[in-house]
Design a protein around this motif. Sequence first.
Motif, short mmCIF file in Angstrom:
data_model
loop_
_atom_site.label_atom_id
_atom_site.label_comp_id
_atom_site.label_asym_id
_atom_site.label_seq_id
_atom_site.Cartn_x
_atom_site.Cartn_y
_atom_site.Cartn_z
N GLU A 1 -1.48 -2.47 -3.16
CA GLU A 1 -2.06 -3.64 -2.54
C GLU A 1 -2.31 -4.77 -3.25
O GLU A 1 -1.70 -6.17 -2.68
CB GLU A 1 -3.17 -3.37 -1.78
N HIS B 1 -0.13 2.69 6.72
CA HIS B 1 0.11 4.11 6.15
C HIS B 1 -1.38 5.03 5.87
O HIS B 1 -1.17 6.03 5.55
CB HIS B 1 0.46 4.00 4.80
N ASP B 2 -2.32 4.55 6.65
CA ASP B 2 -3.50 5.39 6.79
C ASP B 2 -4.28 4.84 8.29
O ASP B 2 -3.90 3.88 8.72
CB ASP B 2 -4.42 4.99 5.64
N THR B 3 -5.38 5.55 8.24
CA THR B 3 -6.24 5.36 9.63
C THR B 3 -7.22 4.50 9.27
O THR B 3 -8.33 4.55 9.97
CB THR B 3 -6.47 6.52 10.35
N LEU B 4 -7.45 3.70 8.12
CA LEU B 4 -8.70 3.12 7.77
C LEU B 4 -8.83 1.90 8.68
O LEU B 4 -7.84 1.21 9.03
CB LEU B 4 -8.79 2.60 6.30
N HIS B 5 -9.88 1.60 9.22
CA HIS B 5 -10.08 0.58 10.21
C HIS B 5 -11.31 -0.25 9.49
O HIS B 5 -12.33 0.19 8.90
CB HIS B 5 -10.50 0.81 11.42
N SER C 1 -3.49 -1.40 6.80
CA SER C 1 -2.43 -0.72 6.15
C SER C 1 -1.81 0.11 7.28
O SER C 1 -2.58 0.79 8.09
CB SER C 1 -2.59 0.01 5.02
N ASN D 1 1.02 -1.09 -0.03
CA ASN D 1 -0.14 -0.02 0.07
C ASN D 1 0.88 1.24 -0.11
O ASN D 1 0.31 2.29 0.41
CB ASN D 1 -1.11 -0.11 1.26
N LYS D 2 2.24 1.30 -0.26
CA LYS D 2 3.11 2.39 -0.49
C LYS D 2 3.74 2.25 -1.62
O LYS D 2 3.08 2.70 -2.66
CB LYS D 2 4.05 2.43 0.97
N GLU E 1 0.28 -1.65 17.48
CA GLU E 1 -1.03 -1.00 16.94
C GLU E 1 -2.11 -1.40 17.93
O GLU E 1 -2.06 -2.52 18.84
CB GLU E 1 -1.25 -1.82 15.49
N TRP F 1 -1.83 -7.45 8.32
CA TRP F 1 -2.61 -6.39 7.50
C TRP F 1 -3.38 -6.99 6.29
O TRP F 1 -4.06 -6.47 5.53
CB TRP F 1 -1.73 -5.37 6.80
N ILE G 1 -6.98 -3.48 11.08
CA ILE G 1 -6.17 -2.54 10.23
C ILE G 1 -5.47 -3.35 9.19
O ILE G 1 -4.92 -4.21 9.39
CB ILE G 1 -4.86 -1.95 11.19
#
Length: 395
Positions: A31, A129-133, A127, A26-27, A169, A118, A125
């Motif tokens: 993905e 690299h973001d706050t998506l849950h 990734s 994801n960076k 995390e 991941w 979680i």
Amino acid sequence: MDKRFGMFIHFGPVTLRGTEIGWSRNKEVPEADYDSLYREFNPVLFDADQWVKTAKDAGMKYLVITAKHHDGFLLWPSAVSAYNVSRTPFKKDMVGLLAKACKKQGISFCIYMTVLDWHDPDYPIHSPHDTLHNVKGNMPRFVNTMKNELTELITRYKPDMLWFDGYWEKPWTNAYGHEIYQHIKKLDARIIVNNRLGKESEKLNENSLGDFLTPEQRIGNINMLEPWESCITICNQWAWKPNDQMKSLKECIQTLVKTAGGNGNLLFNVGPMMDGRIEQRQVDRLNEMGNWLTKYGRAIYGTKGGPYVPNDVYAATRKGNFIFIHVFKPLDVLKLPALNGAKVKNVNIFGGKALKFTQTEGLQIMMPNKLPDDNCTVVTIEIDGDAEKLPVIRQ
């Protein structure tokens, strides 16, 4: 802790991109691409015996393989998770082959295992690299999956140590850590566990989990009370990276010596290439470290750190009534603080000639014009008592 030196191995399908394992998902690597790399993963030149021989020739006494990193891919054929090596063109059980090779060559076999994943939809979680849950995440089910994976690893491969990572995390809690720890001990009580299974990772106390501390990419501070192990890369990236800058022989040896001088172990990482080979330049560097240890290993293995705190000029180890001073640079006179009442009987170049010394103002040792080893020369000090009982001397 007597083993002092081990090999860390980060390996997986991500080598096809040459980016960091787990963290590049994801960076640098999208993905969908990252999660499809297993379909091309075919390290046809992987040779478990050769990997273990490389470790053994380097003077390493144990080996830790990333059986499961944060990207969720398993290097063993699992009945628990389908995202594993059996679905690759390679198909072979890499964990099993390494366990067998370690047993054959007398190296302790150990396994790295993540407490985050991941890739798993049950882990909330996906990734770093973001706050998506993922609101559909299910941590109890995820922990149960982890237990089943650990059961496979422990019962099949019988590791001496489990090296956990990913504790930071939020979904992972100390309660889950205790649950996993108890599961491990029920399966095999002799297994050593590092301190990253729980949230408390700076000390070993009633709130922490595990048997030893794990400073990362740095040499730990001298610590005579708590066992510790620094994990450090031979290059810069944990997983293989083309043309990654490699540490010099002097830096490699002095990293090992300063770690032992602080009473810790060095877990030194290599990242094999996409075809399964460890780069020849890394093999050569490790072999050079092994040559140094063949000569000076008595001053590393089975020793205690101290009594002097490591610095840029020297580090010290000790065993019985001997103190070993590892000298890093040419000196006319090696000046050391007094040994708190202990009397020095003899001083020698390790395995060689006697050196003149005085004990009037601390300990002053007259050094030879040319050091026998430009990377690290060892001086042996014999005292009239047990060097291991001396308190740490902080300059």
